[in-house]
Design an enzyme around this catalytic site. Structure first.
Site, PDB file in Angstrom:
ATOM      1  N   ASP A   1      45.356  25.035  39.432  1.00 50.91           N
ATOM      2  CA  ASP A   1      45.005  26.127  38.526  1.00 50.91           C
ATOM      3  C   ASP A   1      44.250  25.629  37.299  1.00 50.91           C
ATOM      4  O   ASP A   1      44.348  24.469  36.908  1.00 50.91           O
ATOM      5  CB  ASP A   1      46.297  26.825  38.090  1.00 50.91           C
ATOM      6  CG  ASP A   1      46.084  28.288  37.722  1.00 50.91           C
ATOM      7  OD1 ASP A   1      44.926  28.720  37.603  1.00 50.91           O
ATOM      8  OD2 ASP A   1      47.082  29.001  37.555  1.00 50.91           O
TER       9      ASP A   1
ATOM     10  N   GLU B   1      47.413  40.319  39.236  1.00 52.54           N
ATOM     11  CA  GLU B   1      48.125  39.747  38.096  1.00 52.54           C
ATOM     12  C   GLU B   1      47.684  40.374  36.776  1.00 52.54           C
ATOM     13  O   GLU B   1      48.449  40.413  35.813  1.00 52.54           O
ATOM     14  CB  GLU B   1      47.953  38.230  38.046  1.00 52.54           C
ATOM     15  CG  GLU B   1      46.560  37.759  37.685  1.00 52.54           C
ATOM     16  CD  GLU B   1      46.494  36.246  37.462  1.00 52.54           C
ATOM     17  OE1 GLU B   1      47.464  35.550  37.843  1.00 52.54           O
ATOM     18  OE2 GLU B   1      45.487  35.767  36.921  1.00 52.54           O
TER      19      GLU B   1
END
Length: 660
Positions: free
Chosen positions: A412, A467
């Site tokens: 990430d 998200e």
């Protein structure tokens, strides 16, 4: 000499010069196999090309060039040779997100120029592509690559506007007339353009990107968009503050975009051109234009669904322990995944000792025991980690995770698109493949074809997905019905569907720890057919899934790879209906924007025989209560046509099994 004679002499010189110019200028054409697309290359003081499709001039002029070691290669170019080839081939996709077998049929124009460079132009029935190549000794510096696109009057775009090339590519697609975009504004790729009152679409992206930066598009003048690249990064420092572990500040850049081998091909620049929105859902040009498989062993690569912890903030309930970042919570996730046949559980941010100390786990989580327990239950564990510490100590970290028995990583916060970062993506893919680890890139740029060479690259984020419901109200059904035609058209997107708390727009609230989605329950269920990802997340918490048993069982039966895909109905930002085959079974998913609509579902794509169809559709009260749905089980054949009513922000999903 009299004025009359001087004028006559000048006119004579100009006429001779024009004859010389006409003699030097060259034009080469290549057409698609179906004859509908004609690409014309014009070689003059510069190299440019144009495209006609359906007898319409779609791209009037695209000027291209490259500056290498300070020299402009395509300035007054001299053509040495040109050759046309034709290919009709098929290749198999290891992790098939559209079709297991992909046809790769095209004509290619190969141009060689003096000065050690050349161009390849490919024309498919679905679109066109081109790339440069160089044949020079040693290393070279690419100072810039020129691409200037002129669009016809009245063109518009779905514009993923950026503020920096230091980006995670999570953007809304702003519907803008090209004339209204301010000079200097730029976007990431992919980007979609509209012409002829939106009857014609041009999707632009790139493929086969290695050892080279990503391309951005910048408005440079009236109806002109030009290539823009991040410069090669020379030095960075950590960004002070709360995100010191993941963000960097670029302090120095080189005066080139790439330093690379002098003998190589460069990325393909591709344009899907169509008057049928279904084409963008069915085409696979990024895969067609990318390097073939580079791994010798792929049997261990297992796509699947994932029980995901971060979106729901580990808010499980109805248990006799305190939920959170602890061993008991993740064993609960594993028990849930095992019961429903879900292949993986992810341990997202919080499992490590700290976000930079990623070789050890936090004292409340025994990760080795969690992995052992998962193996006992038939559930693999994927570990989240930050790119920055991984990049600094990659081999030891990956060796450690593999020795624990992890099945993959979710890396990430890359957030960059320069040459170093592109090389890092390949290095991560290669090192993970050597340890039989899957890779899911988050905080990432869009797919560029790496997954064809390294199919352990199972998914990418680079999308404004579910998200974002945790902190914004921008993930609307309009956004969701736009994504398949643009972002998903270039490769897998880890949108993370599966919300069980669903709201219409007027009832939606932002909540970080107890998030909800916009649109109906069936809008979310349809995503498991419509959206493509080799790792398909189930974003909600297991307690909610247990409570919503019927929906959960239905989701659990959805594959994450497909043998064949067919777009049934499609309109960008309005609606999408996909049919996909896996083995003998067929799956259908449909979604709409905020408009209610009735969809006519033609089942003529089915093979002969009788099928049992389990259909989830919006309930009669879904316009008021978005979680309302109906389930029907009916028998159908290829001669049937069904009318399905979709609520605002609605959807439907179906599983069809042949009756023996």
């Amino acid at each position: 000499m009299t004025m009359k004679r001087i004028t006559k002499h000048l006119l004579s010189l100009l006429f001779c010069a024009s004859l010389v110019h006409l003699a030097v200028a060259e034009e080469v054409k290549v057409s698609s196999l179906d004859g509908n697309t004609i690409l014309t290359v014009q070689i003059d003081k510069q190299i440019s090309w144009s495209v006609k499709k359906y007898d319409q001039l779609v791209l009037p002029k695209v000027t291209i060039g490259m500056t290498v070691n300070g020299n402009q290669l395509a300035q007054s170019p001299k053509l040495k040779s040109n050759k046309e080839i034709e290919k009709n081939e098929t290749f198999e996709v290891i992790v098939p997100l559209k079709n297991r077998q992909v046809s790769n049929n095209y004509k290619e124009l190969q141009l060689a120029f003096k000065g050690g460079f050349g161009l390849h132009f490919r024309v498919y029935n679905e679109g066109v592509a081109y790339r440069f190549y160089t044949s020079m000794r040693g290393e070279i510096e690419i100072n810039n690559e020129l691409m200037d696109i002129t669009f016809p009057d009245g063109s518009s775009s779905f514009f993923p506007k950026e503020v920096s090339t230091y980006s995670h590519y999570e953007r809304n697609y702003l519907k803008l007339d090209i004339d209204s975009i301010p000079v200097g504004d730029f976007c990431s790729l992919p980007v979609l353009f509209n012409q002829d009152d939106e009857q014609l679409r041009v999707l632009f992206s790139e493929a086969n990107l290695y050892d080279y930066p990503n391309l951005f598009l910048e408005l440079t003048g009236d109806k002109h968009l030009a290539a823009r690249f991040p410069m090669a990064v020379k030095a960075t420092i950590p960004q002070p503050g709360a995100r010191v572990d993941r963000n960097v500040i670029i302090t120095k850049e080189y005066d080139y975009i790439a330093k690379t081998k002098g003998k190589r091909t460069f990325p393909w620049r591709l344009f899907v051109i169509t008057n049928d929105d279904k084409t963008m859902l069915e085409q696979d040009m990024v895969m067609q234009l990318s390097d073939p498989l580079k791994l010798t062993d792929t049997d261990w690569i297992k796509p699947g669904k994932v029980a995901w912890d971060w979106w729901n903030d580990n808010n499980i309930y109805g248990v006799d322990f305190e939920s959170g970042l602890n061993t008991a919570t993740y064993k609960y996730f594993i028990d849930f995944a095992s019961e429903y046949g879900i292949e993986y559980v992810i341990l997202d941010e919080g499992w490590t000792k700290s976000t930079t100390e990623i070789l050890d786990f936090n004292p409340d989580m025994d990760v080795k025991e969690i992995i052992r327990y998962g193996e006992e239950k038939g559930v693999g564990i994927i570990l989240w980690c930050l790119w920055k510490p991984l990049d600094e100590n990659m081999k030891e970290i990956l060796d450690t995770y593999a020795s624990w028995g992890a099945k993959g990583i979710k890396v990430d916060f890359m957030q960059r698109a320069d040459q170093y970062m592109v090389n890092s993506y390949e290095q991560i893919a290669k090192e993970c493949a050597a340890r039989q680890l899957l890779v899911d890139y988050h905080g990432s740029y869009k797919p560029n074809g790496l997954r064809k060479a390294y199919p352990n690259v199972i998914s990418y984020e680079g999308v404004k997905g579910n998200e974002n419901h945790k902190w914004s109200d921008e993930i609307t059904p309009i956004h969701n019905t736009t994504l398949p035609f643009i972002r998903m058209a270039v490769g897998p997107m880890d949108y993370t569907p599966g919300a069980m708390v669903n709201m219409q727009e007027e009832n939606f609230n932002i909540s970080f720890s107890r998030p909800m989605s916009m649109g109906t329950r069936c809008h979310q269920l349809a995503m498991y057919v419509v959206f493509e990802s080799g790792l398909q997340m189930m974003c909600d918490n297991p307690s909610n899934y247990y409570k919503e048993e019927e929906s959960t069982r239905f989701i659990s039966k959805m594959p994450s790879t497909w043998d064949k895909s067919i777009a049934l109905e499609a309109r960008v930002g309005e609606f999408v209906v996909m049919a996909r085959q896996k083995g003998e079974n067929w799956y259908i998913g449909g979604m709409t924007n905020w408009d209610e609509r009735s969809m006519e579902l033609d089942l003529s794509f089915l093979p002969e025989g009788i099928f049992e169809m389990v259909l989830f559709k919006d309930g009669v009260n879904a316009n008021k209560y978005a979680q309302d749905y109906q389930v029907k089980t009916i028998k159908v054949t290829q001669s049937d046509q069904l009318t399905i009513k979709l609520a605002k922000g609605g959807g439907f999903a179906a599983i069809l099994r042949p009756i023996q």
